[in-house]
Design a protein around this motif. Sequence first.
Motif, PDB file in Angstrom:
ATOM      1  N   THR B  55       0.827  -1.223   0.000  1.00 23.18           N
ATOM      2  CA  THR B  55       0.000   0.000   0.000  1.00 23.18           C
ATOM      3  C   THR B  55       0.855   1.264   0.000  1.00 23.18           C
ATOM      4  OG1 THR B  55      -0.046   0.172   2.387  1.00 23.18           O
ATOM      5  CG2 THR B  55      -1.774  -1.127   1.371  1.00 23.18           C
ATOM      6  N   MET B  58       0.224   4.994   1.452  1.00 25.24           N
ATOM      7  CA  MET B  58       0.024   6.315   0.858  1.00 25.24           C
ATOM      8  C   MET B  58      -1.314   6.949   1.240  1.00 25.24           C
ATOM      9  SD  MET B  58       2.198   8.062  -0.447  1.00 25.24           S
ATOM     10  CE  MET B  58       3.894   7.611  -0.611  1.00 25.24           C
ATOM     11  N   GLY B  60      -2.889   6.414   4.009  1.00 25.62           N
ATOM     12  CA  GLY B  60      -2.704   6.823   5.398  1.00 25.62           C
ATOM     13  C   GLY B  60      -1.888   8.098   5.499  1.00 25.62           C
ATOM     14  N   PHE B  63      -4.001  11.009   4.529  1.00 26.22           N
ATOM     15  CA  PHE B  63      -4.930  11.371   5.599  1.00 26.22           C
ATOM     16  C   PHE B  63      -4.204  12.115   6.710  1.00 26.22           C
ATOM     17  CE2 PHE B  63      -7.382   9.952   9.485  1.00 26.22           C
ATOM     18  CZ  PHE B  63      -8.360  10.912   9.330  1.00 26.22           C
ATOM     19  N   MET B 114       0.646  16.839   0.188  1.00 27.91           N
ATOM     20  CA  MET B 114      -0.628  16.128   0.113  1.00 27.91           C
ATOM     21  C   MET B 114      -1.070  15.919  -1.339  1.00 27.91           C
ATOM     22  SD  MET B 114      -4.184  16.957   2.045  1.00 27.91           S
ATOM     23  CE  MET B 114      -5.692  16.182   1.494  1.00 27.91           C
ATOM     24  N   THR B 118      -1.491  12.167  -2.731  1.00 26.63           N
ATOM     25  CA  THR B 118      -2.780  11.744  -3.292  1.00 26.63           C
ATOM     26  C   THR B 118      -2.564  11.096  -4.653  1.00 26.63           C
ATOM     27  OG1 THR B 118      -3.759  13.653  -2.199  1.00 26.63           O
ATOM     28  CG2 THR B 118      -5.135  12.497  -3.751  1.00 26.63           C
ATOM     29  N   HIS B 121      -1.011   7.709  -4.121  1.00 27.49           N
ATOM     30  CA  HIS B 121      -2.014   6.763  -3.621  1.00 27.49           C
ATOM     31  C   HIS B 121      -2.875   6.254  -4.777  1.00 27.49           C
ATOM     32  CE1 HIS B 121      -5.198   5.020  -1.241  1.00 27.49           C
ATOM     33  NE2 HIS B 121      -6.062   5.966  -1.550  1.00 27.49           N
ATOM     34  N   ARG B 124      -0.904   3.819  -6.806  1.00 27.76           N
ATOM     35  CA  ARG B 124      -0.839   2.498  -6.166  1.00 27.76           C
ATOM     36  C   ARG B 124      -2.151   1.750  -6.367  1.00 27.76           C
ATOM     37  NH1 ARG B 124      -3.804  -0.868  -2.900  1.00 27.76           N
ATOM     38  NH2 ARG B 124      -4.374   0.683  -1.353  1.00 27.76           N
ATOM     39  N   VAL B 125      -3.269   2.442  -6.112  1.00 23.93           N
ATOM     40  CA  VAL B 125      -4.561   1.777  -6.238  1.00 23.93           C
ATOM     41  C   VAL B 125      -4.739   1.294  -7.675  1.00 23.93           C
ATOM     42  CG1 VAL B 125      -7.053   2.111  -6.178  1.00 23.93           C
ATOM     43  CG2 VAL B 125      -5.640   3.042  -4.352  1.00 23.93           C
ATOM     44  N   ARG B 135     -14.737  -2.560  -5.562  1.00 21.67           N
ATOM     45  CA  ARG B 135     -14.278  -1.266  -5.053  1.00 21.67           C
ATOM     46  C   ARG B 135     -14.475  -0.128  -6.049  1.00 21.67           C
ATOM     47  NH1 ARG B 135     -11.045  -5.189  -3.318  1.00 21.67           N
ATOM     48  NH2 ARG B 135     -10.946  -5.449  -1.052  1.00 21.67           N
ATOM     49  N   VAL B 143     -11.602   9.789  -6.651  1.00 19.68           N
ATOM     50  CA  VAL B 143     -11.374  10.793  -7.691  1.00 19.68           C
ATOM     51  C   VAL B 143     -11.926  12.145  -7.250  1.00 19.68           C
ATOM     52  CG1 VAL B 143     -11.849  11.445 -10.073  1.00 19.68           C
ATOM     53  CG2 VAL B 143     -11.351   9.084  -9.529  1.00 19.68           C
ATOM     54  N   LEU B 145     -12.175  13.127  -4.189  1.00 17.97           N
ATOM     55  CA  LEU B 145     -11.231  13.602  -3.179  1.00 17.97           C
ATOM     56  C   LEU B 145      -9.996  14.217  -3.833  1.00 17.97           C
ATOM     57  CD1 LEU B 145     -11.426  10.807  -0.471  1.00 17.97           C
ATOM     58  CD2 LEU B 145     -11.797  13.249  -0.118  1.00 17.97           C
ATOM     59  N   LEU B 146      -9.549  13.578  -4.908  1.00 16.03           N
ATOM     60  CA  LEU B 146      -8.400  14.118  -5.634  1.00 16.03           C
ATOM     61  C   LEU B 146      -8.700  15.519  -6.149  1.00 16.03           C
ATOM     62  CD1 LEU B 146      -5.684  13.592  -7.280  1.00 16.03           C
ATOM     63  CD2 LEU B 146      -7.174  12.847  -9.102  1.00 16.03           C
ATOM     64  N   HIS B 243     -15.117   7.253   2.399  1.00 19.27           N
ATOM     65  CA  HIS B 243     -14.006   6.511   1.790  1.00 19.27           C
ATOM     66  C   HIS B 243     -13.512   5.414   2.734  1.00 19.27           C
ATOM     67  CE1 HIS B 243     -10.984   6.284  -1.356  1.00 19.27           C
ATOM     68  NE2 HIS B 243      -9.982   6.445  -0.512  1.00 19.27           N
ATOM     69  N   PHE B 244     -13.283   5.769   3.987  1.00 24.31           N
ATOM     70  CA  PHE B 244     -12.755   4.796   4.953  1.00 24.31           C
ATOM     71  C   PHE B 244     -13.797   3.726   5.265  1.00 24.31           C
ATOM     72  CE2 PHE B 244      -9.940   8.415   6.747  1.00 24.31           C
ATOM     73  CZ  PHE B 244      -9.140   8.318   5.629  1.00 24.31           C
TER      74      PHE B 244
HETATM   75  C1  HEM Z   1      -7.658  12.963   0.171  1.00 27.91           C
HETATM   76  C2  HEM Z   1      -7.264  11.946  -0.444  1.00 27.91           C
HETATM   77  C3  HEM Z   1      -7.338  10.478   0.002  1.00 27.91           C
HETATM   78  C4  HEM Z   1      -7.173   9.904   1.231  1.00 27.91           C
HETATM   79  C5  HEM Z   1      -6.844  10.605   2.536  1.00 27.91           C
HETATM   80  C6  HEM Z   1      -7.334   8.482   1.053  1.00 27.91           C
HETATM   81  C7  HEM Z   1      -7.184   7.530   2.060  1.00 27.91           C
HETATM   82  C8  HEM Z   1      -7.229   6.169   1.881  1.00 27.91           C
HETATM   83  C9  HEM Z   1      -6.801   5.185   2.842  1.00 27.91           C
HETATM   84  C10 HEM Z   1      -6.222   5.480   4.218  1.00 27.91           C
HETATM   85  C11 HEM Z   1      -6.996   3.954   2.293  1.00 27.91           C
HETATM   86  C12 HEM Z   1      -6.605   2.617   2.912  1.00 27.91           C
HETATM   87  C13 HEM Z   1      -5.538   1.904   2.101  1.00 27.91           C
HETATM   88  C14 HEM Z   1      -4.307   2.674   1.767  1.00 27.91           C
HETATM   89  O1  HEM Z   1      -3.760   3.391   2.632  1.00 27.91           O
HETATM   90  O2  HEM Z   1      -3.858   2.571   0.627  1.00 27.91           O
HETATM   91  C15 HEM Z   1      -7.572   4.163   0.990  1.00 27.91           C
HETATM   92  C16 HEM Z   1      -7.951   3.155   0.112  1.00 27.91           C
HETATM   93  C17 HEM Z   1      -8.452   3.377  -1.165  1.00 27.91           C
HETATM   94  N1  HEM Z   1      -8.458   4.569  -1.850  1.00 27.91           N
HETATM   95 FE1  HEM Z   1      -8.055   6.365  -1.041  1.00 27.91          FE
HETATM   96  N2  HEM Z   1      -7.615   8.207  -0.259  1.00 27.91           N
HETATM   97  C18 HEM Z   1      -7.608   9.405  -0.937  1.00 27.91           C
HETATM   98  C19 HEM Z   1      -7.783   9.579  -2.292  1.00 27.91           C
HETATM   99  C20 HEM Z   1      -8.032   8.554  -3.183  1.00 27.91           C
HETATM  100  C21 HEM Z   1      -7.978   8.667  -4.612  1.00 27.91           C
HETATM  101  C22 HEM Z   1      -7.564   9.933  -5.369  1.00 27.91           C
HETATM  102  C23 HEM Z   1      -8.331   7.446  -5.118  1.00 27.91           C
HETATM  103  C24 HEM Z   1      -8.454   7.014  -6.557  1.00 27.91           C
HETATM  104  C25 HEM Z   1      -8.702   7.739  -7.552  1.00 27.91           C
HETATM  105  C26 HEM Z   1      -8.613   6.574  -4.003  1.00 27.91           C
HETATM  106  C27 HEM Z   1      -9.064   5.274  -4.111  1.00 27.91           C
HETATM  107  C28 HEM Z   1      -8.978   4.346  -3.096  1.00 27.91           C
HETATM  108  C29 HEM Z   1      -9.379   2.962  -3.212  1.00 27.91           C
HETATM  109  C30 HEM Z   1     -10.024   2.286  -4.436  1.00 27.91           C
HETATM  110  C31 HEM Z   1      -9.048   2.350  -1.993  1.00 27.91           C
HETATM  111  C32 HEM Z   1      -9.192   0.876  -1.633  1.00 27.91           C
HETATM  112  C33 HEM Z   1      -7.856   0.280  -1.968  1.00 27.91           C
HETATM  113  C34 HEM Z   1      -7.645  -1.133  -1.533  1.00 27.91           C
HETATM  114  O3  HEM Z   1      -8.574  -1.733  -0.972  1.00 27.91           O
HETATM  115  O4  HEM Z   1      -6.544  -1.636  -1.789  1.00 27.91           O
HETATM  116  N3  HEM Z   1      -8.399   7.270  -2.846  1.00 27.91           N
HETATM  117  N4  HEM Z   1      -7.702   5.523   0.755  1.00 27.91           N
END
Ligand code: HEM
Lengths: 439, 257
Positions: B55, B58, B60, B63, B114, B118, B121, B124-125, B135, B143, B145-146, B243-244
Amino acid sequence: MHGSHADYLRDVSGFLGGYFLAIALMNAVYAFTMWRVKSRPMAALVWTAVAVAMTGISAIAWGGSPPELAQPIKDYINWLTGPVIYSVGTTVALVVLFVFRKFFVNPVVAWIGLNLSLIFMGLSMTDSNFGAIVMKPDNVPIVGLVFLLGFFTWLATAKGVENDERIKRGLPPTEKLDDEKVLVWPDLVYTELICMLALTAFLLVWAICLQAPLEEPASSVKTPNPSKAPWYFLGLQEMLVYYDPWNAGVVLPSLIIFGLMAIPFIDFNKRGNGYYSIEERKFAYLTFQFGFLELWVTLIILGTFLRGPNWNIFGPFEYWDPHKVLALNNVDLSQIWWNDVMHQALPKAPPGASVLREVSYVLYREWLGIVLVLAYFLLLPPLMATTIFRTFFLKMGFMRYMIMANLLLFMLSLPIKMVLRWVFNLKYIIYIPEIFLNF
Amino acid sequence: MSLGEIIRESQVWKSIFRHPMPTDRRNRIVVMLTNFFLHLHPVSIKKQGIALSYTWCMGGVTFFLFLVETVTGVLLMFYYRPTLEWAYNDILALRDVLSLGILRELHRWGAHAMVITTWLHMYRVFLTGSYKPPREFNWVVGVILLLLTLLLSFTGYLLPWDQLAIWAITVGSNMARATPILGHEGPGQQLLTVGGIDMITNASDARFGLLGARFVGEETLNRFYILHCIAIPLVVALLLAIHFWRVRKDGGISGPL
Ligand code: HEM
């Protein structure tokens, strides 16, 4: 000029001394792990030698005369960073990295690459033009972004290549091996705590070492040259060179956001879910990498480091001369068609003509561009559906396929317009300034 | 009894933490279930899901940076007044008058970081294919959030009210002038006319809506200040909660089946 260069060197010599010492330390640690962890004494010896050499360079830099790049090399690099070679070159570099990824994921190769790029940065910093752009406070994060992206791309590729090989041999991906469950307290909670502490320390150091920029008070009459948007939007600003604002600033950004959201619904491939892999999802992988690394990140780098006064391109070692003049002789497709091919003036409605008459004249004037653009967006999707994307079309159904095809075509229109500009000086394919509709 | 034990045996401590220290298996489970902050997490998790190499931590990190921005941002609000008269001088004073004046630095570099984390992250996803069913929706939330992260950064960029600020925002917001139909220099803006009167002018178009004026001025400063300090952070906080929540509901961190 010479005196000021000596002054500049004196200013950066302390920083560079520390910088090369950090590279030395980094290699010393690497040598140590080679020796103790990997039990490879020969490799340890080589990297110790590198560390010693870097310590020497560090001492020389501290002494006030850090090693510099020779002028011919700088001139050559300046020449390389013209828009054509830059864009084509970065694309080719990404292709090479991709095709020979099995070679580049080798940790030793990556380590050599990291060393070379760090040393190159260090040598370049002795150039005051280079230093001025890279050390601009708001640009420092982008240098960080480049190295972070390099590292994480390498990491993900290494894991992807490993998994691809395992899958080929009928083994599950490495992620599957860590299937057992552990308690979140302590395993995850402590990792998070350490991450937070490390990050806090990092931010504190960064904040102490680098002051946030504050320029003169805002003045709506003194326009800076160049006027740049914040760095994360510089890819969009770069698109303004090739598109009008309605497209570069509104339509394309909206499509980027929409396209990103659409990815999970377009990608019907069930494999490659939850582990790093390239072979399992080659099309999605390549499309995303091209969009992100080439069309987004390299354009940001170009816009940040290479775009100077009047939005001209300057090499990294070139002085940002506001008086540099580049002949702009861009033409529109309608001009090429009517003036060069038909050898006549552009058709123009007689004065006092009715609106309808005027519209038909405009359409007549721009017919070639309109036909080409319509063909691009309306004819290519069905054509691709029956040829290269046959299986995609059958699996995706009409709607999903059409959305994907149009997003792809919009994305590809950027490199196409770039090439048209470089090769034919072509500015607009459709040019209807009467209603601000230029494409 | 040692001091630590006295504290841990006290009624006050026990009213907050309803169980002994998490030193054995049972209490390590209980702590995750009874602590408000920890209950974001599951009790146990696949080893692969917490591997740093998977992961990159990123999400985390992003956040955490959001939290850093919130705290430093609130502190900055104590010192900053969003008016033409004070904005620039307040920022100047932050540097020159305040002892240990790195508040602004922390906030600014945290913001840059940040944006970068973002992207990483999302990278990676994508590379782990974690947007695939089930998911998809969380990717869409991501997106948004981005986009909001970029807008947060963009609206904050104006607040120091120096040359860098207003011209970056001017360049950025000039685009809105060319919005199709809704911008006064956008294609098709002539379509919106009522009785021969143009509805879309430089005092009524998309850019005017964004800036609150025909050019970047005091109204813009006020508008961006409120967006930056209140409106966008609230929406981000809500979306982060979703999201969480969805990370958990979609079966935890992704992994091979
Ligand atoms: C303010 C921005 C964001 C924060 C604080 C955030 C936070 C998190 C956290 C803490 C997780 C848990 C797993 C990890 O740490 O990788 C997570 C998972 C995830 N995030 Fe975000 N995220 C943000 C933006 C985004 C963006 C821009 C995308 C995609 C376009 C995204 C898509 C996902 C998805 C699909 C998961 C599930 C991943 C998995 O189960 O492996 N997030 N996010």
